[in-house]
Design a protein around this motif. Structure first.
Motif, PDB file in Angstrom:
ATOM      1  N   VAL A  54      17.962  73.306 -11.265  1.00  0.00           N
ATOM      2  CA  VAL A  54      17.632  72.632 -10.011  1.00  0.00           C
ATOM      3  C   VAL A  54      16.950  73.631  -9.079  1.00  0.00           C
ATOM      4  CG1 VAL A  54      19.522  70.969 -10.144  1.00  0.00           C
ATOM      5  CG2 VAL A  54      19.886  73.162  -8.995  1.00  0.00           C
ATOM      6  N   ARG A  55      16.330  73.111  -8.069  1.00  0.00           N
ATOM      7  CA  ARG A  55      15.743  73.948  -7.027  1.00  0.00           C
ATOM      8  C   ARG A  55      16.770  74.091  -5.910  1.00  0.00           C
ATOM      9  NH1 ARG A  55      11.042  76.662  -7.373  1.00  0.00           N
ATOM     10  NH2 ARG A  55       9.844  75.681  -5.696  1.00  0.00           N
ATOM     11  N   VAL A  56      16.983  75.314  -5.455  1.00  0.00           N
ATOM     12  CA  VAL A  56      17.944  75.549  -4.379  1.00  0.00           C
ATOM     13  C   VAL A  56      17.181  75.747  -3.068  1.00  0.00           C
ATOM     14  CG1 VAL A  56      19.930  76.365  -5.669  1.00  0.00           C
ATOM     15  CG2 VAL A  56      18.074  77.947  -5.198  1.00  0.00           C
ATOM     16  N   VAL A  57      17.643  75.049  -2.040  1.00  0.00           N
ATOM     17  CA  VAL A  57      16.935  74.965  -0.759  1.00  0.00           C
ATOM     18  C   VAL A  57      17.800  75.575   0.333  1.00  0.00           C
ATOM     19  CG1 VAL A  57      15.893  73.399   0.921  1.00  0.00           C
ATOM     20  CG2 VAL A  57      15.818  72.841  -1.529  1.00  0.00           C
ATOM     21  N   GLY A  58      17.268  76.576   1.012  1.00  0.00           N
ATOM     22  CA  GLY A  58      17.927  77.145   2.177  1.00  0.00           C
ATOM     23  C   GLY A  58      17.483  76.406   3.423  1.00  0.00           C
ATOM     24  N   VAL A  59      18.425  75.830   4.140  1.00  0.00           N
ATOM     25  CA  VAL A  59      18.119  75.018   5.322  1.00  0.00           C
ATOM     26  C   VAL A  59      18.350  75.856   6.568  1.00  0.00           C
ATOM     27  CG1 VAL A  59      18.675  72.912   6.577  1.00  0.00           C
ATOM     28  CG2 VAL A  59      18.809  72.947   4.065  1.00  0.00           C
ATOM     29  N   VAL A  60      17.335  75.930   7.419  1.00  0.00           N
ATOM     30  CA  VAL A  60      17.400  76.775   8.605  1.00  0.00           C
ATOM     31  C   VAL A  60      16.929  75.998   9.825  1.00  0.00           C
ATOM     32  CG1 VAL A  60      16.524  78.847   9.740  1.00  0.00           C
ATOM     33  CG2 VAL A  60      17.038  78.898   7.293  1.00  0.00           C
ATOM     34  N   PHE A  77      16.835  81.892  -2.365  1.00  0.00           N
ATOM     35  CA  PHE A  77      16.489  80.481  -2.458  1.00  0.00           C
ATOM     36  C   PHE A  77      15.062  80.290  -2.975  1.00  0.00           C
ATOM     37  CE2 PHE A  77      19.945  80.275   0.666  1.00  0.00           C
ATOM     38  CZ  PHE A  77      20.672  79.180   0.191  1.00  0.00           C
ATOM     39  N   ASP A  78      14.811  79.097  -3.494  1.00  0.00           N
ATOM     40  CA  ASP A  78      13.465  78.728  -3.944  1.00  0.00           C
ATOM     41  C   ASP A  78      12.620  78.163  -2.820  1.00  0.00           C
ATOM     42  OD1 ASP A  78      14.003  79.206  -6.791  1.00  0.00           O
ATOM     43  OD2 ASP A  78      15.257  77.406  -6.687  1.00  0.00           O
ATOM     44  N   VAL A  79      13.283  77.470  -1.875  1.00  0.00           N
ATOM     45  CA  VAL A  79      12.577  76.707  -0.848  1.00  0.00           C
ATOM     46  C   VAL A  79      13.261  76.926   0.499  1.00  0.00           C
ATOM     47  CG1 VAL A  79      11.837  74.385  -0.126  1.00  0.00           C
ATOM     48  CG2 VAL A  79      12.039  74.914  -2.571  1.00  0.00           C
ATOM     49  N   LEU A  80      12.458  77.027   1.544  1.00  0.00           N
ATOM     50  CA  LEU A  80      12.955  77.004   2.923  1.00  0.00           C
ATOM     51  C   LEU A  80      12.733  75.624   3.492  1.00  0.00           C
ATOM     52  CD1 LEU A  80      13.759  77.982   5.792  1.00  0.00           C
ATOM     53  CD2 LEU A  80      11.382  78.780   6.056  1.00  0.00           C
ATOM     54  N   GLN A  81      13.808  74.913   3.819  1.00  0.00           N
ATOM     55  CA  GLN A  81      13.690  73.670   4.587  1.00  0.00           C
ATOM     56  C   GLN A  81      13.821  74.038   6.055  1.00  0.00           C
ATOM     57  OE1 GLN A  81      15.510  69.922   3.223  1.00  0.00           O
ATOM     58  NE2 GLN A  81      16.396  69.744   5.256  1.00  0.00           N
ATOM     59  N   LEU A  99       6.303  86.116  -0.226  1.00  0.00           N
ATOM     60  CA  LEU A  99       7.742  86.001  -0.464  1.00  0.00           C
ATOM     61  C   LEU A  99       8.055  85.248  -1.750  1.00  0.00           C
ATOM     62  CD1 LEU A  99       9.037  85.204   3.147  1.00  0.00           C
ATOM     63  CD2 LEU A  99       9.203  87.377   1.915  1.00  0.00           C
ATOM     64  N   GLY A 100       7.097  84.481  -2.248  1.00  0.00           N
ATOM     65  CA  GLY A 100       7.313  83.740  -3.489  1.00  0.00           C
ATOM     66  C   GLY A 100       8.221  82.541  -3.339  1.00  0.00           C
ATOM     67  N   ILE A 101       8.237  81.937  -2.156  1.00  0.00           N
ATOM     68  CA  ILE A 101       9.038  80.739  -1.925  1.00  0.00           C
ATOM     69  C   ILE A 101       8.132  79.640  -1.392  1.00  0.00           C
ATOM     70  CG2 ILE A 101      11.164  82.030  -1.484  1.00  0.00           C
ATOM     71  CD1 ILE A 101      10.715  81.508   1.520  1.00  0.00           C
TER      72      ILE A 101
END
Length: 214
Positions: A54-60, A77-81, A99-101
Motif C-alpha cells: 500500500v501507499r503510506v500517506v503522511g497527513v500534515v 512516507f510515500d505521499v504528503l497529504q 525528496l522522492g515523494i
C-alpha cells in the motif's frame, strides 16, 4: 476504478489490518487542530515498516509546505497529504522531485464550488498523487445521508481524474458516493469503534462496496 484510503490510523495493529483492505493508509503526523488521531514520529515509522503493498500517506496541517514535505520524507512516507495553502511552482516541483515523494493537496469545501476548477488544475501536476476535496474539520455542515459534502460536489469532483472526496463517509452511505465512481474515497471516523481506533468490520464493509463497484 475507485481507490480507497483509510485515514487517521494510529497504531501498528490497525495499519496492518487496514493495509489488507485499502490502497492508502493515512497517518496524521502534525496538526494544529486537536485530534486523537495524531501520532508521533516513532509510531509513524513503526507503522510504515509494518505494512506492505500500500501507499503510506503522511497527513500534515499547520506547517509550511517545505517543512511538511521534509517531515513526511524523513519519516519515510510515500505521499504528503497537505492541508494548507500553496501555489505550484518550479521550486515546489524541485522540492518533491528531490525528496522522492508525492503531494496530495487538500481543498476544503466551504460552499464555494470554484474549488472544483482548482482541483482539476492541481490534478494535472506531475508530482501530485491525488487531490482531495474535504470538509472543514470543525464547524462543518452535514448534507444528504450524513455526508459533509453535497452530492453535487461529489458528482462534479468524481468527473475529474485523480480527485478524491472525503467527509462523513461510512458504511451506510458509501454506496451512494460510489454511484459517481470518484477516483478516491477517503474514510476516517466512519470506520472507527472509538476515536483513532479502527473497526475491521466497518473497514471491510466499506471496502466491499468500493471493490464491488470496481
Amino acid at each position: 476504478m475507485t481507490l480507497l484510503k483509510i485515514c487517521g490510523v494510529t497504531n501498528v495493529r490497525d495499519a496492518v489490518m487496514v493495509s489488507g483492505y485499502a490502497d492508502y493508509v493515512g497517518v496524521i503526523v502534525h496538526s494544529r487542530v486537536p485530534t486523537p488521531r495524531l501520532v508521533n514520529g516513532e509510531t509513524a515509522r513503526e507503522m510504515i515498516r509494518s505494512v506492505r503493498g500500500v501507499r503510506v500517506v503522511g497527513v500534515v496541517e499547520g506547517l509550511e509546505l517545505i517543512d511538511a514535505a521534509k517531515l513526511v520524507s524523513d519519516l519515510g512516507f510515500d505521499v504528503l497529504q497537505y492541508h494548507g495553502d500553496f501555489e505550484p511552482s518550479g521550486e515546489v516541483m524541485d522540492l518533491f522531485n528531490d525528496l522522492g515523494i508525492k503531494l496530495a493537496p487538500v481543498l476544503t469545501y466551504v460552499g464555494d464550488k470554484s474549488i472544483i476548477d482548482r482541483a482539476a488544475k492541481l490534478s494535472l501536476i506531475n508530482y501530485v498523487e491525488y487531490v482531495l476535496i474535504d470538509a472543514p474539520k470543525t464547524n462543518f455542515t452535514k448534507y444528504e445521508h450524513g455526508l459533509k459534502l453535497p452530492l453535487d460536489v461529489i458528482r462534479e469532483a468524481s468527473a475529474i481524474p485523480r480527485v478524491g472526496v472525503a467527509g462523513g463517509i461510512n458504511p451506510g452511505n458509501v454506496s451512494l458516493v460510489m454511484r459517481y465512481r470518484p477516483f478516491l474515497i477517503d474514510v476516517s471516523s466512519g470506520v472507527e469503534k472509538s476515536p483513532g481506533i479502527k473497526d475491521e468490520e466497518l473497514v471491510r464493509r466499506v471496502a466491499e462496496v468500493v471493490r464491488g463497484v470496481r
